[in-house]
Write an enzyme that holds these catalytic residues in place. Structure first.
Site, short mmCIF file in Angstrom:
data_model
loop_
_atom_site.label_atom_id
_atom_site.label_comp_id
_atom_site.label_asym_id
_atom_site.label_seq_id
_atom_site.Cartn_x
_atom_site.Cartn_y
_atom_site.Cartn_z
N THR A 164 1.02 -43.92 48.00
CA THR A 164 -0.02 -43.60 46.37
C THR A 164 -1.44 -43.93 46.25
O THR A 164 -1.47 -45.58 47.39
CB THR A 164 0.50 -44.48 45.61
OG1 THR A 164 1.94 -43.81 45.50
CG2 THR A 164 0.12 -44.61 43.93
N ARG A 192 11.50 -37.09 36.86
CA ARG A 192 10.93 -38.77 36.59
C ARG A 192 9.16 -39.11 35.96
O ARG A 192 8.48 -38.17 36.74
CB ARG A 192 11.50 -39.04 37.80
CG ARG A 192 11.11 -40.88 38.09
CD ARG A 192 9.83 -41.09 38.96
NE ARG A 192 9.91 -42.11 39.51
CZ ARG A 192 9.03 -43.08 40.07
NH1 ARG A 192 8.05 -42.69 40.68
NH2 ARG A 192 8.36 -43.94 40.38
N VAL A 193 8.99 -40.26 35.23
CA VAL A 193 7.43 -39.86 35.43
C VAL A 193 7.04 -41.46 36.07
O VAL A 193 7.80 -42.41 36.06
CB VAL A 193 7.72 -40.51 33.57
CG1 VAL A 193 6.19 -41.03 33.52
CG2 VAL A 193 8.00 -39.02 32.84
N SER A 194 6.15 -41.43 36.88
CA SER A 194 5.53 -42.96 37.60
C SER A 194 4.73 -43.75 36.55
O SER A 194 4.01 -43.32 35.65
CB SER A 194 4.53 -42.02 39.02
OG SER A 194 3.86 -42.79 39.00
N GLY A 214 3.58 -49.22 44.88
CA GLY A 214 5.36 -49.35 45.09
C GLY A 214 5.87 -49.01 44.23
O GLY A 214 6.07 -47.20 43.66
N GLY A 216 8.24 -47.75 41.14
CA GLY A 216 6.92 -46.97 39.92
C GLY A 216 8.28 -48.25 39.01
O GLY A 216 7.19 -48.46 37.96
N1 ASP Z 1 4.02 -46.29 42.44
C1 ASP Z 1 4.31 -44.99 42.66
C2 ASP Z 1 6.07 -44.08 42.14
O1 ASP Z 1 6.42 -44.81 41.83
C3 ASP Z 1 4.60 -44.25 44.04
C4 ASP Z 1 3.48 -45.92 45.58
O2 ASP Z 1 3.47 -46.12 44.53
O3 ASP Z 1 4.20 -44.94 46.15
O4 ASP Z 1 5.40 -42.91 41.26
#
Ligand code: ASP
Length: 290
Positions: A164, A192-194, A214, A216
């Protein structure tokens, strides 16, 4: 005020290969240098984080825009947000498809009465903005998806290998903004909502700005970005606010990392994952978190 910038390309597993780590550093440094230069000639914090995130979305190594990971049904759905700290205004798109730069839709929504739109709403919006259709799929992400499908292992920690992207900037006027963009956690269920398009994952005010990466679900459970911003607003210094927040998250076994900036120009980051790929302006040069 001397402008400052910090960006990230995700959190995850240690980069055991030093050549790979170096190539990620070079790629992040290019973005920091370009955007820092623009900030020095008067670009606003909001324009700066949008420019940084656009560049990172266009780089296929990160999990945002081109190179986004696929969801469990083999489709890419991306989420992005912009938080203008001076205006205290959040805008974002959730699970949108077929566009090159989701952050540009979030930017457009800053001036709209409807500031967070999802799924088909994103398609209508892209049409309204006259954006050409775009397929962000890369061969690498397709191969990873087939691999995961074959192994049948759907990891909660899918994001551990992902990337991300996010940026937090302080401009010459002393204003702070944050932007974050993601293809999601990878292999998630449809719908699913990030966190990346929620204040938990991307937040700023006139004191502090934060972008998270990380898992979410962990970031949302901790309201991580808001928690840090409010601590700084209430008088805690940024370093302490980061340490306290990440310390609390550790106790609850959360997996995430954050980048942050405060109104004094202090740059910070912290994590409870093995690695956070961040780069920032540091006394005329570029500093790295890894
Ligand atoms: N935070 C993002 C999510 O969970 C994924 C990521 O940061 O790699 O959608």
């Amino acid at each position: 005020m001397e402008p400052k910038l910090i960006i990230h390309g995700g959190a995850g597993l240690a980069l055991s290969d030093p050549d790979r780590a170096q190539s990620v550093r070079i790629a992040l440094a290019q973005v920091v240098n370009e955007v820092q230069q623009a900030l020095s000639t008067g670009l606003s914090a909001t324009e700066a984080v949008i420019l940084a995130v656009t560049r990172l979305e266009d780089e296929p190594r990160y999990n945002a825009g081109t190179g986004s990971v696929l969801q469990s049904d083999g489709q890419i759905r991306m989420s992005a947000s912009v938080m203008d700290g001076a205006k205290q205004r959040f805008s974002g798109v959730i699970n949108i498809s077929g566009v090159r730069n989701p952050v540009l839709l979030a930017q457009y929504l800053q001036e709209s009465p409807d500031r967070v739109v999802s799924e088909t709403g994103g398609q209508y919006l892209a049409r309204e903005m006259n954006l050409p259709p775009y397929d962000p799929t890369t061969v690498r992400r397709l191969e990873e998806w087939f691999e995961q499908k074959k192994s049948g292992i759907v990891q909660r920690a899918g994001a551990l290998t992902m990337g991300t992207v996010g940026a937090v900037a302080l401009d010459q006027q002393g204003q702070i903004s944050a932007a974050t963009s993601t293809g999601g956690r990878g292999f998630e269920r449809n719908g699913r909502v990030s966190d990346s398009a929620q204040p938990a994952g991307n937040y700023a005010n006139d004191c502090c700005g934060v972008s998270c990466t990380g898992i979410g679900e962990d970031i949302i459970d901790e309201a991580a970005a808001v928690r840090i911003v409010l601590r700084v607003t209430d008088g805690m210094n940024l370093t302490e606010a980061l340490a306290k927040t990440i310390g609390e998250a550790k106790v609850r076994n959360r997996d995430y990392g954050v980048i942050a900036l405060d109104h004094h120009g202090t740059v910070g980051w912290d994590k409870n994952m093995p690695l956070l790929l961040a780069a920032y302006t540091a006394e005329g040069t570029v500093g790295f978190s890894f």
